[in-house]
Scaffold this motif. Structure first.
Motif, mmCIF file in Angstrom:
data_model
loop_
_atom_site.group_PDB
_atom_site.id
_atom_site.type_symbol
_atom_site.label_atom_id
_atom_site.label_comp_id
_atom_site.label_asym_id
_atom_site.label_seq_id
_atom_site.Cartn_x
_atom_site.Cartn_y
_atom_site.Cartn_z
ATOM 1 N N TYR A 184 0.843 -1.208 0.000
ATOM 2 C CA TYR A 184 0.000 0.000 0.000
ATOM 3 C C TYR A 184 0.872 1.250 0.000
ATOM 4 O O TYR A 184 1.892 1.294 0.685
ATOM 5 N N HIS A 185 0.441 2.245 -0.781
ATOM 6 C CA HIS A 185 1.266 3.449 -0.991
ATOM 7 C C HIS A 185 1.620 4.135 0.330
ATOM 8 O O HIS A 185 2.755 4.541 0.534
ATOM 9 N N ASN A 186 0.601 4.295 1.162
ATOM 10 C CA ASN A 186 0.820 4.926 2.462
ATOM 11 C C ASN A 186 1.554 6.251 2.393
ATOM 12 O O ASN A 186 2.504 6.497 3.165
ATOM 13 N N GLY A 238 3.050 13.502 -0.424
ATOM 14 C CA GLY A 238 3.357 12.213 -1.034
ATOM 15 C C GLY A 238 2.184 11.741 -1.871
ATOM 16 O O GLY A 238 1.024 12.083 -1.613
ATOM 17 N N PHE A 249 2.932 8.910 -4.818
ATOM 18 C CA PHE A 249 3.479 7.596 -5.200
ATOM 19 C C PHE A 249 2.542 6.836 -6.135
ATOM 20 O O PHE A 249 2.575 5.617 -6.198
ATOM 21 N N MET A 261 1.884 2.041 -8.425
ATOM 22 C CA MET A 261 2.552 2.450 -7.181
ATOM 23 C C MET A 261 4.038 2.530 -7.485
ATOM 24 O O MET A 261 4.605 1.610 -8.079
ATOM 25 N N ARG A 262 4.619 3.597 -7.099
ATOM 26 C CA ARG A 262 6.028 3.940 -7.367
ATOM 27 C C ARG A 262 6.807 2.773 -7.996
ATOM 28 O O ARG A 262 7.084 1.778 -7.341
ATOM 29 N N TRP A 265 12.684 2.910 -0.690
ATOM 30 C CA TRP A 265 11.514 2.115 -1.088
ATOM 31 C C TRP A 265 11.953 0.714 -1.513
ATOM 32 O O TRP A 265 11.243 -0.266 -1.258
ATOM 33 N N GLU A 320 7.628 -4.390 3.555
ATOM 34 C CA GLU A 320 6.219 -4.167 3.253
ATOM 35 C C GLU A 320 5.449 -5.428 2.883
ATOM 36 O O GLU A 320 5.887 -6.205 2.056
#
Lengths: 346, 746, 163
Positions: free
Chosen positions: B189-191, B243, B245, B353-354, B652, B660
């Motif tokens: 999850y991007h968070n 942010g 992402f 996502m990124r 990341w 993650e």
């Protein structure tokens, strides 16, 4: 969060009187209570703010050699207290390995003892949970995760207690001072938290309305100062709950272990102290074999609650061996930069 | 770690390591993020979200919620404003289906099922709890084995699910060594630290929003369609994103619900989802199960590279993690094939996502390469060099630029790669920790989208550039202003630079690592337009010292036009405009992909990441001790900010490798860690000494400014390098990401 | 019914009538007093974006009931600098690029100020990393945050030595 009545207790007597009312909860720092109220996990109708109670935040060395820590003392104040750091170093190390600096600055000693499990099925406020809603079942049982218990659990509840602080307290024979309508009583920390059994909704020996007023570390505990460590294995380097942790301490006497102490976190619904394992070390020279034997005894009877947490049994043995090894090597003069971390080599 | 940054000087501003222009506001807490706005009379809204993953809502105790003091209104499918367009209709590109109370169906856990609007946040939040929904629950499909496997029409954004170049079976058959391995990556999850807030207010049919978005025009278009109004009647302020992402690329359901709640109550409404409510309606990185089959000859040349991906989308919409894409561009192989398959699950729809695709694919292929290299008894870096793609695999196109060899060389040197033992579990540090090192190749496409900008120079010698660009942390406020200043030939002090509002020219999406290229080139073009007009005035004016210089005969810098052939002859912008009696000159510029160049060239940024990890031999706990990345990404606008982007990406990558993982209970589809205490992202203590080396690279093809993206490339390479380093330290190959300590107990 | 409390907020006394006992310090600051520097990233003490100093110590304002803080001294990011002059920690965060999106930044800075006041980390990178681990940064600006705190900590120590 439900709309609650808020009262600020001016005296302990005040707090005890109001605390007996149904739906009442004592508020100290609130780092756990407010979190649970936000999640709808607990919904007190009456909040009794005990933060102003006089005389409950001191840290006091008693003439008999014991140490009395007021229930409202902040985690950071206890950890930073020079006497605590010097005399009960693994208590300081455990405190500093817990949560974050911000939370430690707020959280109190009493609150730490009273913190609730992180079991996801308890905190989600909807799953069947015998602790939250007696008789509803245990949703965790069919899908245990790495945080669930491998010791002392029952079919009714497989949660664990998340505290770091309580682990060395259990090892050091700390006792909890409890104030109630009937006066003051003292309970050993190892007997303060209850295993789930058939009544996981009962988490401690506190009766409704009773208040923790202090913790006492006995004079005897100071004798472990030279060889005491807390070790906490985590999924990230800091700001994480323990996967497994252990407090290990010993009194070395002429090259032999006079007395040893060993307790675990992350295994059960209470800090898991195993006196048989401690006893196995007494009289032996410190050695990997002796630690391994103690670790074996300590994990006797351990049983996973699912595939995801079976590894914790072997991990706990290794944590015990490492913690005992570190303790035997001697308490460092200054706590490591990463307290209790395997990477916190001084 | 060093903090000295060498200027990479290209113009007066471009290439300079300027600190962030938005820095003073941000360090003083004065940068206003969406949720920091509270227009007079604003009501607070709270979401009630589903605790089941599949079924329907049977009941909501609206009366209980409405009886709570301060609650103004409860919005449910019964009374929610009907939208002008079915939110599931995908008639416009880049539309994702959203759940905005148009029916009682539940398609995933944490789906919004009601909104409570109140005078205070406290009342709204408690109102949402009091709704105490009941459900008709169906068995949810959770996990990659829970659905029926099919081949999607497209993966990522319109990419083909299958690509084949050569005969991989023949390649495998002819290989001296082969390797097959299956790797799993979890849902992530991007968070973003900032939740997807929206503060919405209506004035008749005009909508005003404070809302973080990575694409202003996309958001306008989506909302205009849903509410049946003109895009130009929607004003969105998004000066700062906390942010994104990828998760703020399209408006999320809860942001649309804020607009609906404002319409329902006739008052401004502020709706900020809670952290756990961000696990569901805001997208995520889909899980993957990737099987790599590799074959190489004795010399280590790849004969076959076969990459099969199983991923998942939601039951109701399409986004398929394009994890195989990276394999089509990274290494030369005699034969290569990628194939994506998917299942449909009762989760929210995944989203970019990124490093979408590249991040997941990279960790698998970089791990597999190391596994084969070890079988071949080859150094992993040499193995990568042996299979260096001189031209882009599949397409056969030459690269517009590719300084990857230099990245490998400089990265290896800075890291001290030479002399690394081939075998695992060979090294311990003085404290007894197992030490291992690993390498991974980083790559990301150099994208550019369509964007526009406007610019002007005024008679007082000052200038303005305006563009609907967005800063989600990458540094657009600074880097784009640097491009603007150089384009107009002004110092930063003379430049007014505006961005982050939908009233400004559309700069496309801040995503795909293409925003600096898109917005930067649009700005550059707008500035060229202004300078061109100004030059026209000057060179045709007999009173100007530039008279007769010709349009190409002058340059703009320092607020002056100067003859190229005679720097002593110059004139200020101010003098030119004043003499001409003009208050200002305005210009416009556009950017977009150059179709001809794209046909002829492959365009990617590249890099090499080297990781060192320490692993506790008994307890399995891992700590990354060093990370060195060397990246080549064309022209560097601001090395200070670019370095931070690389660091962020590398962190990341570390997070991908070690931390993650979204966990769900397969029985209910509910999350077990939809919070920041148990969905782990790295904390400061997880981050080691880092180094990012900026490898010079000139690229006259990729776009006018010669810039490639830097936002996502850092993740690729890093996760694989860490996975490889963990294996090298321990001898244990973890193919089930993240690499947690339980998998290393041996 | 309102509950009156008093706070010293950024050096100035405030008498506040709380309209609801459930209001946290963070929501009091953000939604009622217009001090939006402290951010809400998780609202559950898990991210540190809401960090402020209460009675000189850094805490998560999202978990503190405002009503319980009657009489407390609260310092937020808005009260850190005097006029245009930045606090050394603020200046260091800019110089070392200790942030990207800036959302977690007020919390990071207040946490760093708290850490430096605690006086235990000094300029030791490992102790700073550990001491700043209660503040998540999803952009991944940790390297810059470390440098910024180290730099500011060194400067502030020097200043104290000189004083």
């Amino acid at each position: 969060m439900i709309l609650f009545d808020y009262t600020r207790a001016a005296t302990v007597a005040d707090a005890l009187a109001t605390g007996r009312q149904p739906g009442a909860a004592f508020l100290a720092a609130g780092t756990n209570l407010v979190d649970l109220m936000k999640g709808g996990v607990t919904n007190p109708e009456r909040i009794i703010d005990i933060t102003r109670l006089p005389g409950l935040s001191g840290i006091e060395a008693k003439p008999d050699g014991s140490l009395r820590i007021g229930a409202l003392a902040r985690n950071s104040d206890v950890a930073d207290d020079p006497h605590v750091a010097k005399t009960y170093p693994m208590v300081a190390e455990a405190l500093l390995a817990g949560a974050s600096a911000q939370l430690r600055n707020a959280a109190t000693v009493g609150g730490n003892l009273m913190q609730r499990t992180r079991c996801q099925y308890f905190t989600d406020a909807v799953s069947p949970c015998n602790k939250r809603q007696p008789g509803s079942g245990c949703a965790a049982l069919g899908h245990a995760t790495r945080i669930h218990a491998v010791q002392g659990w029952s079919e009714q509840c497989i949660a664990t207690h998340p505290s770091d602080f309580c682990v060395p307290l259990a090892a050091l024979d700390a006792s909890v001072e409890i104030e109630g309508q009937g006066g003051t009583r003292s309970v050993k920390l190892t007997e303060f938290h209850l295993l789930p059994g058939d009544h996981p909704e009962r988490e401690t020996v506190l009766e409704p309305g009773e208040l923790i007023t202090a913790l006492t570390l006995p004079a005897e505990a100071a004798r472990f100062a030279g060889n005491a460590r807390y070790l906490k294995v985590r999924d990230r380097t800091s700001y994480a709950f323990a996967v497994v942790s252990a407090a290990a301490a010993m009194i070395l006497d002429g090259g032999k272990i006079g007395q040893a102490r060993l307790a675990f976190g992350g295994l059960a619904l209470k800090p898991w102290r195993v006196t048989e394992a401690e006893a196995s070390l007494a009289g032996k020279a410190p050695s990997p074999e002796a630690y391994a034997e103690a670790a074996r005894i300590a994990l006797d009877g351990a049983k996973p609650t699912g595939e995801a947490n079976a590894f914790k049994i072997e991990l706990a043995r290794r944590v015990a061996v490492r913690a005992l090894t570190l303790a035997a090597a001697g308490t460092p003069a200054r706590l490591p930069a990463l307290p209790a971390s395997p990477f916190g080599i001084v | 770690m060093t903090s000295t940054i060498e200027p990479v000087r290209h113009g007066s501003s471009i290439g300079q390591p300027l600190t962030r222009r938005d820095g003073p506001l941000k360090v003083k807490g004065q940068a206003r993020f969406a949720a920091d706005n509270l227009p007079p009379g604003t009501l607070h809204a709270a979401l009630c979200v589903s605790k089941i993953a599949r079924g329907r809502v049977k009941s909501l105790d609206v009366a209980a919620a409405e009886a709570h003091p301060g609650v103004v209104k409860v919005m449910t499918p019964e009374n929610a404003p009907k939208l002008s367009k079915d939110p599931d209709l995908k008639d416009v590109p880049f539309t994702f289906r959203i759940d905005v109370l148009q029916n009682d169906k539940v398609r995933y856990a944490n789906q919004p099922i009601a909104v409570v609007i109140a005078e205070s946040l406290e009342a709204a939040t408690e109102g949402a709890r009091l709704l105490a929904p009941t459900y008709e629950e169906e068995t949810p499909r959770i996990g990659l084995d829970a659905g029926e496997v099919f081949t999607p029409d497209a993966v990522g954004v319109g990419a083909p699910p299958e690509q084949v170049d050569g005969d991989v079976e023949a390649g495998l058959a002819s290989a001296a060594k082969t390797f097959t391995g299956t790797y799993e990556t979890p849902a992530q999850y991007h968070n973003a630290m900032e939740p997807h807030a929206a503060v919405a207010s209506w004035d008749g049919d005009k909508l005003h929003l404070f809302m973080p978005t990575q694409g202003l025009a996309i958001a306008q278009g989506r909302l205009a369609g849903l509410f049946g109004i003109k895009p130009t009647d929607i004003h969105i302020d998004s000066p700062y994103l906390g942010g994104g992402f990828g998760s703020k690329g399209v408006p999320a359901g809860p942001q649309v619900l804020a607009c609906m709640a404002a319409r329902l109550t006739g008052k401004p409404v502020k709706l900020v989802p809670t952290r756990s409510q961000m696990y569901g309606p805001m997208g995520h990185r889909g899980p993957t199960r990737q099987t790599l089959r590799l074959g190489a000859d004795e010399a280590g040349k790849l004969m076959a590279l076969d990459h099969h991906i199983l991923t998942a989308s939601s039951s109701f919409d399409d986004f398929f993690e394009p994890a195989g894409r990276v394999t089509t561009t990274l290494y030369a192989s005699k034969s290569t094939a990628i194939r994506h398959e998917a299942v449909r699950l009762d989760t929210g729809t995944p989203l970019f996502m990124r490093g979408p695709g590249e991040a997941s694919g990279s960790v698998a292929i970089e791990s597999a390469l190391d596994e084969l290299a070890f079988d071949l008894n080859m150094d992993p870096l040499e193995f990568r060099l042996a299979n260096y793609a001189e031209v882009e695999p599949f397409s056969g196109k030459p690269f517009s630029s590719k300084a990857l060899r230099e990245c490998y060389a400089q990265g290896a040197k800075a890291f001290g790669w030479a002399g690394r033992p081939l075998k695992p579990r060979q090294t311990r540090d003085k404290d007894g920790f197992l030490v291992g090192t690993g390498v991974g190749t980083a790559t990301f496409p150099a994208l550019i989208f369509e964007g526009m900008a406007r610019a002007e120079i005024r008679a007082d010698g000052s200038g303005t550039v305006e563009i609907g660009a967005l800063d989600m942390g990458q540094g657009a406020w600074t880097a784009l202003a640097q491009i603007a200043a150089d384009g107009l030939g002004l110092g930063m002090e003379e430049l007014t630079f505006n961005m982050g509002s939908s009233d400004l020219p559309n700069a496309g999406i801040a995503g795909g690592s293409g925003h600096t290229a898109t917005a930067g080139n649009a700005i550059h073009a707008a500035a060229q337009d202004v300078i061109g007009q100004l030059t026209e005035l000057a060179v045709n004016d007999q009173a100007s010292p530039l008279f007769g210089a010709g349009n190409a005969g002058v340059t703009a810098a320092g607020g002056r036009l100067t003859r190229r052939d005679d720097p002593s002859r110059s004139e200020t912008f101010s003098a030119i405009l004043n003499r001409a009696g003009r208050a200002k000159i305005e210009g416009k510029g556009k950017a977009g992909a150059d179709a001809a160049a794209q046909k002829s060239y492959a365009m990617h940024a590249h890099g090499a990441v080297f990781a060192e990890v320490k692993v506790d031999p008994d307890l399995g706990q891992v700590r990354v001790s060093r990370l060195v990345g060397a990246f080549a990404a064309g022209r560097i606008i601001n090395p200070h900010l670019v370095r931070s982007q690389y660091y962020g990406g590398m962190i990341w990558g570390l997070s991908f490798a070690l931390h993650e993982k979204a966990e769900m209970d397969p029985r209910t589809g509910r999350f077990l860690n939809d919070n920041l205490a148990e969905y782990h992202v790295p904390v400061n203590a997880d981050i080691p000494a880092m180094e990012a080396i900026l490898i010079p690279e000139e690229d006259s093809v990729v776009n006018t400014l010669g810039v490639k993206g830097v936002g996502e490339i850092g993740i690729t390479g890093t996760a694989g390098a860490i996975a490889n380093a963990v294996w090298h330290a321990t001898g244990i190959r973890v193919r089930d990401i993240p690499i947690t300590l339980d998998k290393l107990l041996g | 019914m309102t509950i009156p409390i008093r706070l010293t907020l950024n050096g100035k006394p405030h008498a506040i009538d709380l309209d609801d006992p459930r209001i946290t310090l963070l929501d009091l600051l953000r939604e009622r007093l217009g001090l939006t520097g402290a951010k809400k990233g998780c609202d559950r003490g898990q991210c540190g974006a809401c960090t402020v100093l209460v009675d000189g110590k850094r805490i998560n304002s999202c978990l503190q009931l405002a009503v319980s803080l009657d009489g407390a001294e609260v310092l937020t990011i808005e009260g850190l600098s005097e006029g245009d002059a930045l606090h050394p920690v603020q200046a260091a965060f800019i110089a070392h690029d200790g942030f990207q999106c800036g959302f977690c930044t007020p919390g990071q800075i207040m946490s760093a100020v708290g850490l430096i006041r605690e006086g235990k980390a000094g300029t030791d990178p490992e102790r700073i990393r550990e001491g700043m681990s209660g503040n998540l940064c999803r952009c991944g600006a940790y390297a810059g945050i470390l440098e910024a705190v180290k730099d500011a900590s060194g400067r502030m120590e020097q200043r104290e030595d000189a004083a």
